[in-house]
Every structure is written in C-alpha cells, then in structure tokens.
Motif scaffolding. Sequence first.
Motif, PDB file in Angstrom:
ATOM      1  N   ARG A 134       0.826  -1.214   0.000  1.00 46.31           N
ATOM      2  CA  ARG A 134       0.000   0.000   0.000  1.00 46.31           C
ATOM      3  C   ARG A 134       0.857   1.259   0.000  1.00 46.31           C
ATOM      4  NH1 ARG A 134      -5.161  -0.773   4.050  1.00 46.31           N
ATOM      5  NH2 ARG A 134      -5.913  -2.761   3.227  1.00 46.31           N
ATOM      6  N   THR A 135       1.885   1.244   0.817  1.00 42.65           N
ATOM      7  CA  THR A 135       2.766   2.401   0.917  1.00 42.65           C
ATOM      8  C   THR A 135       4.061   2.196   0.143  1.00 42.65           C
ATOM      9  OG1 THR A 135       3.707   1.490   2.966  1.00 42.65           O
ATOM     10  CG2 THR A 135       1.837   3.009   3.174  1.00 42.65           C
ATOM     11  N   ASN A 136       4.245   0.981  -0.400  1.00 42.09           N
ATOM     12  CA  ASN A 136       5.482   0.605  -1.088  1.00 42.09           C
ATOM     13  C   ASN A 136       6.693   0.958  -0.226  1.00 42.09           C
ATOM     14  OD1 ASN A 136       6.999  -0.571  -3.106  1.00 42.09           O
ATOM     15  ND2 ASN A 136       7.058   1.268  -4.392  1.00 42.09           N
ATOM     16  N   THR A 137       6.630   0.543   1.027  1.00 47.48           N
ATOM     17  CA  THR A 137       7.727   0.752   1.961  1.00 47.48           C
ATOM     18  C   THR A 137       8.219  -0.595   2.471  1.00 47.48           C
ATOM     19  OG1 THR A 137       6.179   0.974   3.825  1.00 47.48           O
ATOM     20  CG2 THR A 137       6.886   3.006   2.711  1.00 47.48           C
ATOM     21  N   ALA A 138       9.502  -0.663   2.711  1.00 48.83           N
ATOM     22  CA  ALA A 138      10.125  -1.882   3.228  1.00 48.83           C
ATOM     23  C   ALA A 138      10.989  -1.533   4.428  1.00 48.83           C
ATOM     24  CB  ALA A 138      10.964  -2.559   2.149  1.00 48.83           C
ATOM     25  N   THR A 139      11.115  -2.478   5.326  1.00 43.62           N
ATOM     26  CA  THR A 139      11.984  -2.330   6.490  1.00 43.62           C
ATOM     27  C   THR A 139      12.975  -3.471   6.492  1.00 43.62           C
ATOM     28  OG1 THR A 139      10.237  -1.251   7.776  1.00 43.62           O
ATOM     29  CG2 THR A 139      12.084  -2.190   8.997  1.00 43.62           C
ATOM     30  N   HIS A 140      14.241  -3.143   6.692  1.00 42.93           N
ATOM     31  CA  HIS A 140      15.286  -4.157   6.741  1.00 42.93           C
ATOM     32  C   HIS A 140      15.943  -4.115   8.112  1.00 42.93           C
ATOM     33  CE1 HIS A 140      19.577  -5.526   6.093  1.00 42.93           C
ATOM     34  NE2 HIS A 140      18.849  -6.598   5.838  1.00 42.93           N
ATOM     35  N   ARG A 141      16.097  -5.300   8.690  1.00 45.50           N
ATOM     36  CA  ARG A 141      16.750  -5.417   9.993  1.00 45.50           C
ATOM     37  C   ARG A 141      17.773  -6.530   9.923  1.00 45.50           C
ATOM     38  NH1 ARG A 141      12.802  -7.323  14.344  1.00 45.50           N
ATOM     39  NH2 ARG A 141      11.780  -5.372  13.714  1.00 45.50           N
ATOM     40  N   THR A 142      18.965  -6.278  10.441  1.00 44.50           N
ATOM     41  CA  THR A 142      19.981  -7.321  10.555  1.00 44.50           C
ATOM     42  C   THR A 142      19.881  -7.910  11.948  1.00 44.50           C
ATOM     43  OG1 THR A 142      21.448  -6.189   9.006  1.00 44.50           O
ATOM     44  CG2 THR A 142      22.425  -7.878  10.424  1.00 44.50           C
ATOM     45  N   LEU A 143      19.547  -9.177  12.026  1.00 47.17           N
ATOM     46  CA  LEU A 143      19.336  -9.825  13.316  1.00 47.17           C
ATOM     47  C   LEU A 143      20.658 -10.033  14.027  1.00 47.17           C
ATOM     48  CD1 LEU A 143      16.676 -12.470  12.271  1.00 47.17           C
ATOM     49  CD2 LEU A 143      16.285 -10.245  13.333  1.00 47.17           C
ATOM     50  N   GLY A 144      20.717  -9.569  15.277  1.00 49.65           N
ATOM     51  CA  GLY A 144      21.901  -9.804  16.099  1.00 49.65           C
ATOM     52  C   GLY A 144      21.720 -11.046  16.938  1.00 49.65           C
ATOM     53  N   ASP A 145      22.438 -11.102  18.062  1.00 48.60           N
ATOM     54  CA  ASP A 145      22.361 -12.282  18.924  1.00 48.60           C
ATOM     55  C   ASP A 145      20.945 -12.485  19.447  1.00 48.60           C
ATOM     56  OD1 ASP A 145      25.037 -12.730  18.554  1.00 48.60           O
ATOM     57  OD2 ASP A 145      25.638 -11.702  20.389  1.00 48.60           O
ATOM     58  N   ALA A 146      20.222 -11.370  19.690  1.00 50.32           N
ATOM     59  CA  ALA A 146      18.868 -11.494  20.234  1.00 50.32           C
ATOM     60  C   ALA A 146      17.922 -12.130  19.243  1.00 50.32           C
ATOM     61  CB  ALA A 146      18.336 -10.111  20.630  1.00 50.32           C
ATOM     62  N   GLY A 147      18.262 -12.027  17.947  1.00 49.94           N
ATOM     63  CA  GLY A 147      17.386 -12.589  16.938  1.00 49.94           C
ATOM     64  C   GLY A 147      17.805 -13.953  16.454  1.00 49.94           C
ATOM     65  N   ALA A 148      18.944 -14.458  16.958  1.00 51.62           N
ATOM     66  CA  ALA A 148      19.437 -15.754  16.508  1.00 51.62           C
ATOM     67  C   ALA A 148      18.433 -16.842  16.830  1.00 51.62           C
ATOM     68  CB  ALA A 148      20.778 -16.062  17.166  1.00 51.62           C
ATOM     69  N   GLY A 149      18.044 -17.574  15.829  1.00 57.07           N
ATOM     70  CA  GLY A 149      17.110 -18.674  16.031  1.00 57.07           C
ATOM     71  C   GLY A 149      15.653 -18.261  16.114  1.00 57.07           C
ATOM     72  N   LYS A 150      15.389 -16.950  16.098  1.00 56.82           N
ATOM     73  CA  LYS A 150      14.008 -16.504  16.169  1.00 56.82           C
ATOM     74  C   LYS A 150      13.351 -16.591  14.799  1.00 56.82           C
ATOM     75  CE  LYS A 150      14.079 -13.240  20.021  1.00 56.82           C
ATOM     76  NZ  LYS A 150      13.782 -11.834  20.401  1.00 56.82           N
ATOM     77  N   PRO A 151      12.095 -17.033  14.747  1.00 59.79           N
ATOM     78  CA  PRO A 151      11.401 -17.059  13.463  1.00 59.79           C
ATOM     79  C   PRO A 151      10.879 -15.697  13.098  1.00 59.79           C
ATOM     80  CG  PRO A 151       9.967 -17.883  15.183  1.00 59.79           C
ATOM     81  CD  PRO A 151      11.306 -17.619  15.839  1.00 59.79           C
ATOM     82  N   ALA A 152      10.719 -15.465  11.814  1.00 61.62           N
ATOM     83  CA  ALA A 152      10.128 -14.216  11.357  1.00 61.62           C
ATOM     84  C   ALA A 152       8.681 -14.100  11.781  1.00 61.62           C
ATOM     85  CB  ALA A 152      10.229 -14.117   9.836  1.00 61.62           C
ATOM     86  N   ALA A 153       8.092 -15.195  12.226  1.00 60.28           N
ATOM     87  CA  ALA A 153       6.689 -15.170  12.642  1.00 60.28           C
ATOM     88  C   ALA A 153       6.453 -14.230  13.804  1.00 60.28           C
ATOM     89  CB  ALA A 153       6.221 -16.567  13.032  1.00 60.28           C
ATOM     90  N   GLU A 154       7.520 -13.876  14.543  1.00 59.10           N
ATOM     91  CA  GLU A 154       7.329 -12.965  15.658  1.00 59.10           C
ATOM     92  C   GLU A 154       6.928 -11.584  15.183  1.00 59.10           C
ATOM     93  OE1 GLU A 154      10.388 -13.029  18.535  1.00 59.10           O
ATOM     94  OE2 GLU A 154      10.246 -15.169  18.876  1.00 59.10           O
ATOM     95  N   ALA A 155       7.112 -11.324  13.898  1.00 60.67           N
ATOM     96  CA  ALA A 155       6.649 -10.053  13.335  1.00 60.67           C
ATOM     97  C   ALA A 155       5.201 -10.135  12.901  1.00 60.67           C
ATOM     98  CB  ALA A 155       7.514  -9.670  12.139  1.00 60.67           C
ATOM     99  N   MET A 156       4.603 -11.319  13.032  1.00 61.64           N
ATOM    100  CA  MET A 156       3.225 -11.526  12.614  1.00 61.64           C
ATOM    101  C   MET A 156       2.303 -11.403  13.826  1.00 61.64           C
ATOM    102  SD  MET A 156       3.137 -11.987   9.374  1.00 61.64           S
ATOM    103  CE  MET A 156       1.622 -12.880   8.984  1.00 61.64           C
ATOM    104  N   PRO A 157       0.983 -11.420  13.646  1.00 58.56           N
ATOM    105  CA  PRO A 157       0.056 -11.279  14.755  1.00 58.56           C
ATOM    106  C   PRO A 157       0.136 -12.473  15.693  1.00 58.56           C
ATOM    107  CG  PRO A 157      -1.103 -11.947  12.781  1.00 58.56           C
ATOM    108  CD  PRO A 157       0.302 -11.633  12.365  1.00 58.56           C
ATOM    109  N   SER A 158      -0.370 -12.269  16.940  1.00 56.71           N
ATOM    110  CA  SER A 158      -0.330 -13.345  17.912  1.00 56.71           C
ATOM    111  C   SER A 158      -1.346 -14.433  17.595  1.00 56.71           C
ATOM    112  CB  SER A 158      -0.603 -12.782  19.314  1.00 56.71           C
ATOM    113  OG  SER A 158      -1.841 -12.109  19.339  1.00 56.71           O
ATOM    114  N   MET A 159      -2.292 -14.138  16.739  1.00 56.52           N
ATOM    115  CA  MET A 159      -3.260 -15.150  16.334  1.00 56.52           C
ATOM    116  C   MET A 159      -2.543 -16.238  15.550  1.00 56.52           C
ATOM    117  SD  MET A 159      -6.484 -15.360  16.858  1.00 56.52           S
ATOM    118  CE  MET A 159      -7.977 -16.194  16.323  1.00 56.52           C
ATOM    119  N   PRO A 160      -2.660 -17.528  15.963  1.00 56.48           N
ATOM    120  CA  PRO A 160      -1.950 -18.582  15.234  1.00 56.48           C
ATOM    121  C   PRO A 160      -2.314 -18.599  13.762  1.00 56.48           C
ATOM    122  CG  PRO A 160      -2.840 -19.416  17.297  1.00 56.48           C
ATOM    123  CD  PRO A 160      -3.406 -18.041  17.106  1.00 56.48           C
TER     124      PRO A 160
END
Length: 380
Positions: A130-156
Amino acid sequence: MSVLRSRPVLRWLVPATAAVAVIGGGAAIGTFAAEAEPSLPPRTAAQLLVDLQTSRLEGLSGTVVQRADLGLPPLAGLLPGNELTTLLTGTHTLRVWYSGPERQRVALLDTLGEQDVIRNGQDLWTWQSRTNTATHRTLGDAGAGKPAAEAMPSMPATPQQAADLALGAIDPSTEVSLGRSATVAGQDAYELVLQPRDGASLVHQLRIAIDAKQHVPLRFEVLAKGSDQPAFEVAFTQVDYRRPDADQFTFNPPPGVTVNEEKAERPAAGKPGHVAPAGDPQVRPVGSGWTTVLVARLDGPLGGKPTGAKPATPATGAAPAGGLPDVDVSKLLGGLTAVSGDWGSGRLLTGKLFSVLLTDDGRVLAGAVTPERLYQAARG
C-alpha cells in the motif's frame, strides 16, 4: 506420562511458523472437510507427543486455510490495527514456505494490498504494498534462532503455531485423548484431542490432526462450549515436504520502494536472548491452566474525569505508553453490556472463546472463561 508436561514438546516447530504467506481471502470453509477415515496403526496420545518432539522438518511448502468465528461483536471494529488483525475474523488462504530455522517467508495478500515478512539468514525484511515501503533489519544475537513469525500477529496462522501454543501448556488440568483418524491435504493423519477438565473454561476441545508419516500438525481446531463447529481452525489443504528453492527467500525490492533500515537487535544485559518489554502493563495472572484470568490495571477509572496533565498524543497508528492501543473509549464502552455485583460494576465483552470485564474502578480482566469466573477474580 511425563511427556505430557514437556514444555519444548514442539520446539522444532517454532521456526516453521514463520513460513506463511496469505495469498487470498474468502476460501470456502468446505476445504477443511476431512476425507474418509483412513486405517492407521494404533498409536497412543503419549506416542503422538513423542513423535512431535522427535521429528525433524527440513523443508515444507503448501497452502493453508484459516477461519476464525470468535463471536466478536461489531464494536470490535473500533479497535485499531493493521491489516494483519483481519486474521481474527473471516476466512483466509495462506501459502507456506519453510527451509530451516533461518529461512522462512510470510506474505499477506488481501484485496487492498500485500504484506511480506521474509527471513533469510540474518536479514529480516518486511514490505507493504500500500505504501510501497520496506523495512530491513539485521538480526543480532537477540534474533538468533528466532522465526520471522514474531513479526506476525499473535493469532496462530499455521497448524504448527497453534499446536505449539496448545501442547506447550499441557498440565494436569488437561485431558488428553485420541480422536478419529482423518485424511488432511491428501495425508493420513492421527487426531490428538485436548480437553479442559475445569467446567469454567469456554473451550470445549482442541483437536490437532498430525501427519502419520511426517509427524507435522496438518489441522488445528478449537471448539467452544455448546458448539460442534470450530470457532477457530487452521489447516493445510495442500502440503509438500520438499525443501523450497532458495529464491523464495530473496527479497527483491519493487521499483520506487522506500527502505527503512533498523538497528540490529541486542540482548538485554545479563539475559542473552531476552528482550525487555516496552512499558509495564502491570498484568498479573489469577488461577492456572485453562481458566487463568489475566488482570491489568488502567491508568484511571474508565468513566472518571481526567486528572492532571493531558498525556502526549501518540503518533498516528502507534500505541500509547503502556502498550494499550489508542481506542475511542466512549464508543467502546457504549457497545458493551453493563454488569454489576458484589465485586463492583463495569462493562462486559463476550465471545465464543473469551470474556473481558472492564470495571469502573479501572481494571481489565480477561480469559477463556465464563463471566462468572471473571467476577470471582474481580472480588479478590
């Protein structure tokens, strides 16, 4: 049967929850219907849980359909949120890609636009059409092993995520049994049934269909009390266990996109991998198991006059300090049922699987329980 109390019973499935893409809406719920019951070798509930714990998934892609019918009243539309909150209602079709814990893809496509979340190694991309915007993040130690799903809603959003949430909390308050075998997405599957022992829970049963060979959850259903139709369900309609091509996880920015770079995540001091929450919502649990009630206190009485200085207005679409969304409280309260008792007075919001009590003295009580259980907690 100690395996029933194993918290990491689906720990390998957590990264897989990120590999989801919503590619359409309005899919017929008839696609959830199972085929003829297959004949499978006998398995116990404990054996199925061990299967889930010991299975290793290298790759997966497929189509998933999700439906939510939580009985939310029209006033729920007063709550702010982005397009992902639509997963709370209606029917949605999803596509899944998973290629190990460091490569997943999530995309949400509706009639008004598309959103993507792509995890490729240490790179995490999100994009909104809609806004044609993107966000880029480089995962550090806190993001190691974390799934991208954490950026999604809490609804399974997938059977894996839903099953992980359910099985990770199994305790003596849960009756675990076997249901009927089924064929889901062309795969023979066992069915695991979880049922609360406490009658105050609004949940009647959770049903999890598990692939008989790959041991992957293929369908997840939540049935509310007094209903034989799921209030929430998510299921594969097609699944492929081959590892997806690498280019599925490469983000190619479209022409004219605006890219925002975010700082790499860093773990909180003294707790590797732990990210401190923003703000203190002062939430405390009352009870345990299926009938746990969460109690939070607002800054002031719901119907009271404002006191002191006027708080700063948050940016558009942002949540105010304390993490609560910016809602029109007068409209919200006006649509709720007025209730009172020896615990006090307030307003009640109910759905098929939950109850929420907002008291006039500034408390919020919520749980997958009957209103009576909320009143009991409010007395304390």
